[in-house]
Scaffold this motif. Structure first.
Motif: not given
Length: 140
Positions: A58-60, A78, A80-81, A83, A86, A101, A120, A127
């Motif tokens: 999940t990209a965040n 970042n 994200s989870q 990954g 990136y 990350a 990611v 994502d």
């Protein structure tokens, strides 16, 4: 979703019993899946497979600040989870591909709206997310 399908028999008994031969399901976790196949003569055969479930990335990202003046350093947090790689696009022609990350920083020298994107990937799924950075001139 995936389907586990055994062939060559008349009945198929899966373990865990929530698996139905040939029917799509979402595996809850990495683990072993076994099937007992029985043919019309009553002869049985069993087989086991190890299924590895890879978490979906999940990209965040959050931009701090999301607006500023030319020369402002923008930090991209970042969050994200799951990954492994990136791939960043900073909206100004600059890109970066990293294997961690890590947060990123960028400085925009000109006024404008810049779209920062992040892809990611875990080499199976991916994502993406985008954030907008607004750079405006200082008021005199």
């Amino acid at each position: 979703m995936l389907s586990l399908t055994a062939t060559g028999g008349s009945t198929y008994q899966w373990n865990p019993p929530t698996v139905i031969n040939g029917q799509p399901f979402v595996p809850p976790a990495t683990g072993s899946y076994a099937v007992m196949v029985t043919d019309s003569n009553g002869c049985s055969f069993s087989d086991t497979l190890q299924l590895t479930v890879v978490p979906i990335p999940t990209a965040n990202i959050t931009a701090q600040p999301a607006f500023g003046f030319p020369g402002t350093v923008i930090t991209l947090l970042n969050q994200s989870q799951n990954g492994q790689t990136y791939s960043w696009g900073f909206g100004n022609g600059s890109t970066s591909l990293v294997n961690s990350a890590a947060n990123q920083s960028v400085t925009y020298l000109n006024e404008g709206v810049y779209i920062v994107s992040l892809l990611v990937s875990n080499q199976v799924c991916f994502d993406t997310i985008s954030v907008w950075i607004t750079i405006t001139a200082r008021l005199s």
